[in-house]
Design a protein around this motif. Structure first.
Motif, mmCIF file in Angstrom:
data_model
loop_
_atom_site.group_PDB
_atom_site.id
_atom_site.type_symbol
_atom_site.label_atom_id
_atom_site.label_comp_id
_atom_site.label_asym_id
_atom_site.label_seq_id
_atom_site.Cartn_x
_atom_site.Cartn_y
_atom_site.Cartn_z
ATOM 1 N N LYS A 45 0.867 -1.182 0.000
ATOM 2 C CA LYS A 45 0.000 0.000 0.000
ATOM 3 C C LYS A 45 0.902 1.230 0.000
ATOM 4 O O LYS A 45 1.728 1.403 0.886
ATOM 5 N N THR A 46 0.733 2.043 -1.012
ATOM 6 C CA THR A 46 1.572 3.227 -1.162
ATOM 7 C C THR A 46 0.715 4.477 -1.051
ATOM 8 O O THR A 46 -0.285 4.606 -1.758
ATOM 9 N N THR A 47 1.089 5.333 -0.148
ATOM 10 C CA THR A 47 0.477 6.657 -0.066
ATOM 11 C C THR A 47 1.439 7.622 -0.739
ATOM 12 O O THR A 47 2.570 7.792 -0.284
ATOM 13 N N PRO A 48 1.031 8.203 -1.879
ATOM 14 C CA PRO A 48 1.989 9.046 -2.615
ATOM 15 C C PRO A 48 2.380 10.282 -1.814
ATOM 16 O O PRO A 48 1.631 10.765 -0.956
ATOM 17 N N GLY A 49 3.580 10.741 -2.101
ATOM 18 C CA GLY A 49 4.044 11.974 -1.469
ATOM 19 C C GLY A 49 3.207 13.165 -1.947
ATOM 20 O O GLY A 49 2.627 13.145 -3.033
ATOM 21 N N PRO A 138 6.242 13.333 2.777
ATOM 22 C CA PRO A 138 6.842 12.209 2.047
ATOM 23 C C PRO A 138 5.865 11.050 1.862
ATOM 24 O O PRO A 138 4.890 10.897 2.602
ATOM 25 N N ALA A 139 6.169 10.238 0.842
ATOM 26 C CA ALA A 139 5.334 9.073 0.550
ATOM 27 C C ALA A 139 5.516 8.019 1.635
ATOM 28 O O ALA A 139 6.555 7.938 2.293
#
Length: 196
Positions: A45-49, A138-139
């Motif tokens: 799971k990536t939360t964009p910067g 930051p991501a």
């Protein structure tokens, strides 16, 4: 004097044996084995910067402002100009009403209306040093993984037995016999004698 003798010669029977050994054969195949390795479950799971640049102050410093704010500012300036213009027209009207008092009100009014005021100009397009605000978040990366165990199936192979029984065969290898011989045996009968 010759003694009567009985001579006996004999031979025993001889038996022959022929044997055949028993045979046992065992066949065992390898066990049947299957192995399955499911892939691991991976969740990323990536939360964009997030980069936020606020240049509204820098734009305002050079005179570029949002439309809504620009409209409000122009409305205020127009209202102020209208009020000042109204005051100017009233003052000039008062001067014309008192023309009989002497002086040169027409020349004064013409001078006021004929020349626009000189505006001061300075370099106005350089924004202030803190005009641009930068904020960076930051991501974030979350990795969850779950290893799956291998699936192993084993099926044993049964042993196969092959048995061939043994055998014993008997036969007569030599016959038995007996030989009887009489030596010096005489039979004496009536007026005769016979050697047996």
């Amino acid at each position: 004097m010759k003694l009567p003798q009985i001579r006996i010669q004999s031979q025993n029977a001889l038996l022959g044996l022929q044997t055949k050994d028993a045979q046992l054969t065992i066949e065992s195949g390898p066990a049947k084995q299957t192995i399955q390795q499911p892939q691991a479950d991976i969740q990323i799971k990536t939360t964009p910067g997030k980069l936020t640049i606020d240049q509204s102050k820098a734009l305002a410093d050079v005179g570029i402002i949002p439309t809504e704010q620009s409209v409000k500012q122009h409305v205020n300036e127009a209202m102020q100009t209208a009020v000042e213009g109204s005051k100017k027209r009233r003052r000039q009207g008062d001067m014309l009403m008192k023309i009989e008092n002497g002086g040169e009100p027409l020349a004064e009014i013409a001078k006021q209306n004929g020349h626009k005021p000189i505006k001061d100009f300075n370099i106005g397009w350089i924004p202030s040093g803190d005009g641009v605000k930068i904020d960076y978040e930051p991501a974030k990366v979350e990795i969850n993984n779950k290893a799956n165990r291998p699936i192993i199936n084993v099926e044993p192979t049964e042993n196969q037995f092959y048995y061939q029984p043994g055998d014993v065969e008997t036969y007569l290898e030599q016959k038995n016999w007996i030989d009887i011989d009489f030596v010096n045996v005489k039979y004496v009968g009536n007026h005769f004698e016979m050697e047996v």
